[in-house]
Design an enzyme around this catalytic site. Structure first.
Site, mmCIF file in Angstrom:
data_model
loop_
_atom_site.group_PDB
_atom_site.id
_atom_site.type_symbol
_atom_site.label_atom_id
_atom_site.label_comp_id
_atom_site.label_asym_id
_atom_site.label_seq_id
_atom_site.Cartn_x
_atom_site.Cartn_y
_atom_site.Cartn_z
ATOM 1 N N ARG A 67 29.338 42.689 56.376
ATOM 2 C CA ARG A 67 30.253 42.445 55.525
ATOM 3 C C ARG A 67 29.863 41.892 54.188
ATOM 4 O O ARG A 67 29.864 41.237 53.124
ATOM 5 C CB ARG A 67 31.477 42.101 55.599
ATOM 6 C CG ARG A 67 32.372 42.828 55.504
ATOM 7 C CD ARG A 67 34.040 42.520 56.186
ATOM 8 N NE ARG A 67 33.993 41.535 57.075
ATOM 9 C CZ ARG A 67 33.850 40.803 58.034
ATOM 10 N NH1 ARG A 67 34.368 41.880 58.943
ATOM 11 N NH2 ARG A 67 34.355 39.549 58.377
ATOM 12 N N TYR A 120 47.728 41.626 32.844
ATOM 13 C CA TYR A 120 48.092 42.632 33.854
ATOM 14 C C TYR A 120 48.801 42.401 34.614
ATOM 15 O O TYR A 120 49.367 42.227 35.481
ATOM 16 C CB TYR A 120 46.153 42.851 34.930
ATOM 17 C CG TYR A 120 46.232 44.284 35.212
ATOM 18 C CD1 TYR A 120 45.983 45.111 34.618
ATOM 19 C CD2 TYR A 120 45.721 43.933 37.216
ATOM 20 C CE1 TYR A 120 45.818 46.552 35.121
ATOM 21 C CE2 TYR A 120 45.970 45.075 37.783
ATOM 22 C CZ TYR A 120 45.062 46.008 36.498
ATOM 23 O OH TYR A 120 44.995 47.234 37.658
ATOM 24 N N ASP A 191 41.064 35.676 33.626
ATOM 25 C CA ASP A 191 41.253 37.874 33.242
ATOM 26 C C ASP A 191 40.003 37.918 31.992
ATOM 27 O O ASP A 191 40.507 37.293 31.043
ATOM 28 C CB ASP A 191 42.263 38.217 33.151
ATOM 29 C CG ASP A 191 41.825 39.479 33.438
ATOM 30 O OD1 ASP A 191 41.002 39.998 32.754
ATOM 31 O OD2 ASP A 191 42.682 40.140 34.050
ATOM 32 N N LYS A 216 35.864 48.650 35.047
ATOM 33 C CA LYS A 216 36.070 49.036 32.688
ATOM 34 C C LYS A 216 34.358 48.297 32.261
ATOM 35 O O LYS A 216 33.365 49.253 32.766
ATOM 36 C CB LYS A 216 36.971 48.037 32.876
ATOM 37 C CG LYS A 216 37.800 47.509 32.997
ATOM 38 C CD LYS A 216 38.583 49.239 32.655
ATOM 39 C CE LYS A 216 39.908 49.057 33.939
ATOM 40 N NZ LYS A 216 41.261 48.142 34.202
HETATM 41 C C1 LIG Z 1 42.003 47.380 35.342
HETATM 42 C C2 LIG Z 1 42.115 45.442 34.809
HETATM 43 C C3 LIG Z 1 42.267 44.953 36.253
HETATM 44 C C4 LIG Z 1 41.674 45.815 37.646
HETATM 45 O O1 LIG Z 1 40.997 46.523 37.589
HETATM 46 P P1 LIG Z 1 41.489 47.744 39.002
HETATM 47 O O2 LIG Z 1 39.786 47.784 39.381
HETATM 48 O O3 LIG Z 1 41.581 48.401 37.962
HETATM 49 O O4 LIG Z 1 42.495 47.203 40.162
HETATM 50 C C5 LIG Z 1 42.165 43.889 36.124
HETATM 51 N N1 LIG Z 1 42.417 43.066 34.409
HETATM 52 C C6 LIG Z 1 42.665 43.213 34.003
HETATM 53 C C7 LIG Z 1 42.374 43.089 31.832
HETATM 54 C C8 LIG Z 1 42.385 45.238 33.532
HETATM 55 O O5 LIG Z 1 42.441 46.184 32.302
#
Ligand SMILES: *Cc1c(COP(=O)(O)O)cnc(C)c1O
Length: 401
Positions: A67, A120, A191, A216
């Site tokens: 892990r 988010y 974030d 992303k």
């Molecule tokens: C998409 C997104 C997330 C979550 O990511 P996932 O991999 O889809 O769980 C978190 N914060 C922001 C700003 C996002 O656009």
């Protein structure tokens, strides 16, 4: 060339390109870090096993079980720490699990957290389904409208931000907000998905924790789910590490490899996303059916000055508000698009469109309108093709707009 040049003197784009390159053995070796898949770690003897276990318990980043991940994971962690600055990175199976990890690592029953209202949206579900049950209070506030100091309580442990915000890209004054929080001993997490960590380094501006959905821009190819958390201190690393282990979090070596591959082209991809998105944003501004375009790089955007101060570029997300359209007409517009895919997520090479849900917009204090909003992720297609697609959708849906 035998010795690598001194890393500190290299530009960060160059360092990303060479991050994790394995040392040569016997005078030769591969360019890339190998994908080390394993379910466990094998030891020479019990003394070596005990030594690894002991060092890990003491906070060292050694693996004593599958892990914990091996070389591929280490290379990605180091690359992400190099990108965001900071002390240590944690890799999680999605962006949302990265957020949940931070919340569970830092908050205990009776604690209070202040969360920016433009975050988010699924974070609110973590709050309503999990944190509330644990006796943790989350209060949403508008960092641009409310006075942070007056919101802080004696039991406030965490300030959670996202800049720019989801959907409307409200740029926050991360340095000023962080300074207030730090004065009160409150940890600041933010974030940083929008910037990919390339256009914005919140840890250098006063935040303690930077979170990204590597799903992303880090991945960049819409082919994996992943989150990363970077912390600025050994004390926070210890807290995160405890929760990370307790939750049994890990990622597969193949996904770690893909994220590392994505990172190498992050700077060139983001530069192109910015060029394309700027062209589309300027086109949208000229459309009579559009009343507002949300994109911090536009001089008309309310966050433009802060963005110029704290960011070195803008990504591919552009939202716009219709002047008169009903929600059904906005949906008809999205349905008329041919080149844009319809869907959530973003950050890949391809363009996507999403009709924003009104209840999501109403969560933002910044939101004062009542017309529909469409979010576009502008990908790496030739911008003239994207503009032509938007133009035909405006024409097609014209009677309803
Ligand atoms: C998409 C997104 C997330 C979550 O990511 P996932 O991999 O889809 O769980 C978190 N914060 C922001 C700003 C996002 O656009």
């Amino acid at each position: 060339m035998t010795a690598a040049p001194p890393r500190k003197r290299l530009h960060s784009a160059t360092r990303l390109l060479h991050a994790g390159a394995p040392a040569l053995r016997d005078g030769a070796g591969p360019v890339n870090v190998p994908v080390v898949r394993t379910s466990t770690v094998r030891f020479e003897n019990t003394a070596a096993q005990a030594d690894h276990h002991h060092r890990r318990t003491a906070g060292e980043r050694v693996a004593s079980y599958g892990r914990h991940g091996l070389d591929t994971h280490r290379a990605l962690e180091d690359a992400v720490v190099g990108l965001e600055g900071g002390h240590r990175a944690f890799l999680t199976p999605s962006g949302l699990s990265a957020i949940t990890l931070v919340l569970l690592a830092l908050l205990s029953p009776g604690d209070h957290a202040l969360v920016a209202d433009g975050v988010y949206a699924p974070l609110r579900r973590v709050d309503s389904t999990l944190l509330q049950r644990l006796g943790i209070t989350v209060e949403y506030f508008s960092p641009t409208h409310d006075d942070l100091a007056s919101r802080l309580r004696p039991n406030t442990r965490l300030l959670y931000l996202e800049s720019p915000s989801s959907l409307l890209y409200e740029v926050l004054d991360v340095p000023a907000l962080s300074a207030v929080a730090r004065d009160h001993g409150v940890t600041v997490a933010t974030d940083n998905t929008w910037s990919g960590g390339w256009f914005h380094q919140p840890l250098a501006l006063g935040a303690n924790i930077s979170i990204q959905a590597a799903t992303k821009y880090i991945s960049g190819h819409s082919d994996l789910m992943q989150g990363v958390v970077v912390v600025d201190s050994p004390a926070l690393a210890a807290k995160l590490s405890t929760a990370y282990e307790a939750l049994g979090l890990t990622i597969g070596a193949d996904d770690a490899y893909l994220a590392l591959r994505g990172l190498r082209t992050l700077p060139v991809r983001l530069a192109q996303h910015q060029r394309n998105a700027t062209a589309v944003a300027e086109f949208l501004q000229q459309q009579p059916q559009v009343s507002r375009v949300f994109y911090p790089a536009l001089p008309t955007d309310p966050g433009h000055a802060l963005w110029k101060r704290d960011f070195s570029g803008a990504s591919g997300l552009v939202s716009f508000e219709f002047r008169h359209a009903t929600p059904a007409a906005a949906n008809a517009f999205v349905d008329a698009l041919r080149l844009f895919g319809i869907g959530a997520s973003w950050g890949g090479y391809e363009s996507l469109a999403l009709a924003a849900q009104p209840e999501r917009l109403r969560e933002h204090r910044q939101w004062t309108g009542d017309a529909p909003v469409v979010r576009l992720h502008i990908g790496l297609e030739e911008p003239q093709d994207l503009i032509a697609d938007l133009a035909q959708a405006f024409a097609d849906a014209a009677p309803a707009l």
